[in-house]
Design a protein around this motif. Structure first.
Motif, short mmCIF file in Angstrom:
data_model
loop_
_atom_site.label_atom_id
_atom_site.label_comp_id
_atom_site.label_asym_id
_atom_site.label_seq_id
_atom_site.Cartn_x
_atom_site.Cartn_y
_atom_site.Cartn_z
N LEU A 159 0.82 -1.21 0.00
CA LEU A 159 0.00 0.00 0.00
C LEU A 159 0.85 1.26 0.00
O LEU A 159 0.49 2.27 -0.60
N ALA A 160 2.01 1.17 0.65
CA ALA A 160 2.89 2.34 0.73
C ALA A 160 3.41 2.76 -0.64
O ALA A 160 3.78 3.92 -0.85
N ASN A 161 3.44 1.82 -1.58
CA ASN A 161 3.86 2.18 -2.94
C ASN A 161 2.91 3.17 -3.58
O ASN A 161 3.29 3.92 -4.48
N TYR A 162 1.67 3.20 -3.10
CA TYR A 162 0.67 4.11 -3.64
C TYR A 162 0.48 5.34 -2.75
O TYR A 162 -0.33 6.21 -3.06
N CYS A 163 1.20 5.38 -1.65
CA CYS A 163 1.06 6.50 -0.71
C CYS A 163 2.44 7.04 -0.34
O CYS A 163 2.71 7.35 0.81
N LYS A 164 3.34 7.08 -1.29
CA LYS A 164 4.71 7.50 -0.99
C LYS A 164 4.71 8.89 -0.37
O LYS A 164 3.93 9.73 -0.77
N PRO A 165 5.59 9.16 0.58
CA PRO A 165 6.67 8.28 1.03
C PRO A 165 6.30 7.37 2.19
O PRO A 165 7.15 7.00 2.99
N GLY A 166 5.05 7.00 2.32
CA GLY A 166 4.64 6.05 3.35
C GLY A 166 4.18 6.69 4.65
O GLY A 166 3.79 5.98 5.56
N LEU A 167 4.21 8.01 4.73
CA LEU A 167 3.79 8.67 5.97
C LEU A 167 2.32 8.43 6.26
O LEU A 167 1.91 8.27 7.41
N PHE A 168 1.49 8.43 5.21
CA PHE A 168 0.06 8.20 5.41
C PHE A 168 -0.17 6.82 6.02
O PHE A 168 -1.01 6.66 6.93
N ILE A 169 0.57 5.82 5.55
CA ILE A 169 0.44 4.46 6.08
C ILE A 169 0.82 4.43 7.55
O ILE A 169 0.17 3.79 8.39
N MET A 170 1.90 5.13 7.91
CA MET A 170 2.32 5.18 9.31
C MET A 170 1.23 5.78 10.19
O MET A 170 0.92 5.27 11.28
N ARG A 171 0.65 6.88 9.74
CA ARG A 171 -0.38 7.56 10.53
C ARG A 171 -1.64 6.71 10.64
O ARG A 171 -2.26 6.62 11.71
N LEU A 172 -2.01 6.08 9.53
CA LEU A 172 -3.20 5.22 9.54
C LEU A 172 -3.00 4.05 10.50
O LEU A 172 -3.90 3.72 11.29
N GLY A 173 -1.83 3.43 10.45
CA GLY A 173 -1.56 2.31 11.34
C GLY A 173 -1.62 2.71 12.80
O GLY A 173 -2.18 1.98 13.64
N ALA A 174 -1.07 3.87 13.13
CA ALA A 174 -1.04 4.32 14.53
C ALA A 174 -2.44 4.60 15.05
O ALA A 174 -2.80 4.18 16.17
N ILE A 175 -3.26 5.30 14.28
CA ILE A 175 -4.59 5.67 14.78
C ILE A 175 -5.51 4.46 14.85
O ILE A 175 -6.31 4.31 15.79
N LEU A 176 -5.43 3.53 13.88
CA LEU A 176 -6.27 2.34 13.92
C LEU A 176 -5.83 1.40 15.04
O LEU A 176 -6.67 0.77 15.70
N GLY A 177 -4.52 1.32 15.28
CA GLY A 177 -4.05 0.52 16.41
C GLY A 177 -4.56 1.07 17.73
O GLY A 177 -4.97 0.32 18.61
#
Length: 397
Positions: A69-87
């Motif tokens: 998924l990070a390949n479509y959301c470079k540089p991956g910051l969105f994935i980091m934020r999404l993971g933290a809030i959902l966790g």
């Protein structure tokens, strides 16, 4: 972005350090005390091992999903934020449900979202440090400090309050982690106009090459050997008569040693081959499990075993991250990190937790379980003798 800071600026490096602080602060909650939390809810050692094995499976699936998924959301910051809030959100399930499968689901989902963060964070950190091994070690050191702070605080709190405080800590730390991911900046890379499918195919061929497979297998076995330590160490020390505060300081001591290693790791890796550093560290890890298996009654030797964490985690982690960063092309580094995390910490961690739960037997099988870990750590080091690759046989640049 709330703050427009340059990726390599001092401000951004401080924010990255704080991100590591809370990421590994969460690990300082989970690793030493999740078994205590589950024990407090009335689960047997076998059930605790099963739950930890099931939720660790998320470390197999999660990183690979997020890296794609990070390949479509470079540089991956969105994935980091999404993971933290959902966790963060998922921890609330464990507040209201106490059944075996409900708690497993709550913790498993939290773990799966949490795994979104590290592969992206490692890539961003190495980029901001421009690939410098010592610069990375200095950043990663703040993760160790976070682990120490949270493990000491929780150890002390467990002496005066219930085991439910562990769950509260998970929630608060994940929220703080989310805030940090919203503040950091990542370098921007120019879009590559190459045949991406052909490029990825070449990188996957590298991932399937014999040296890398042996490297990953060795990392898997090393994490497998950590199973009884990560799952039962706090309960083990309780059985041996240590207080919660003393256990917290023992855990912190290991990470203090890890920090000391991070201070010098870059220089060691620039002087000696990565393979030799990994093999030596795995031999010392085997010694660590031997001391816990046969000399756990001696506080001095337990302290020495904790100091060996400098090698069993600190040096092996720095060497492994350095190898992966140089082994794969920049566009594939997130996937490379995901392979490392999911296979080593996912499969290895799950298998280690499950098997330690089978053999622990409420503490009666502690000696056998740690002896088994000793043999597995020795095997992990032996495998690396056959991993022949120029990047492994040479120091980090």
């Amino acid at each position: 972005m709330p703050f427009n800071v340059l990726p390599s600026s001092k401000t951004n490096l401080i924010l990255l350090g704080l991100t590591y602080f809370f990421y590994y602060g969460q690990l300082g909650v989970l690793v030493p005390y999740i078994g205590v939390f589950l024990d407090g809810r009335g689960y047997s050692s076998e059930q605790i091992g099963q739950i930890l094995a099931y939720i660790t499976v998320a470390r197999i699936i999660g990183p690979n999903i997020w890296s794609v998924l990070a390949n479509y959301c470079k540089p991956g910051l969105f994935i980091m934020r999404l993971g933290a809030i959902l966790g963060f959100i998922c921890t609330f399930l464990a507040y209201y449900f106490y059944g075996f499968w409900a708690v497993t689901l709550a913790l498993g989902l939290m773990m799966m979202f949490w795994t979104a963060i590290l592969p992206q964070l490692e890539v961003v950190a190495m980029d901001c440090c421009q690939g410098n091994a010592q610069g990375y070690a200095n950043l990663r050191m703040w993760g160790s400090i976070g682990f120490i702070v949270l493990s000491i605080i929780l150890g002390a709190l467990l002496d005066v309050t219930s085991t439910e405080v562990i769950l509260y800590a998970m929630t608060l730390v994940l929220f703080a982690l989310f805030v940090m991911t919203c503040l950091i900046t990542a370098p921007e890379h120019p879009i590559e106009h190459t045949d991406q499918s052909a490029h990825n195919k070449a990188q996957w061929q590298l991932a399937r090459s014999t040296p890398f497979v042996l490297f990953i297998l060795s990392a898997l076995l090393l994490q497998f050997s950590f199973g009884p330590f990560y799952t039962f160490f706090a309960l083990y020390t309780e059985d041996l008569g240590y207080t919660g505060t003393q256990t917290g300081w023992l855990i912190a001591l290991a990470v203090i040693a890890e920090i000391g290693m991070f201070v010098v790791a870059g220089r060691l890796l620039q002087r000696y081959s990565l393979n030799s550093m990994l093999i030596i560290s795995m031999m010392l890890t085997a010694l660590r499990w031997y001391l816990l298996a046969y000399w756990a009654e001696s506080a001095v030797l337990v302290v020495i075993s904790q100091l060996l964490h400098a090698f069993s985690f600190g040096l092996t982690h720095c060497a492994s991250i350095s190898f992966i960063h140089r082994y794969f092309a920049k566009s594939f580094q997130a996937q490379g990190q995901a392979i490392y995390v999911s296979v080593a910490f996912g499969i290895g961690g799950a298998a280690g937790s499950y098997l330690s739960g089978v053999y622990w037997d409420q503490g009666a099988g502690a000696q056998f379980t740690f002896s088994l870990s000793m043999g597995i750590a020795l095997l992990a080091g032996a495998i690396l003798l056959f991993a022949k690759h120029p990047l492994l046989q040479s120091p980090a640049k």
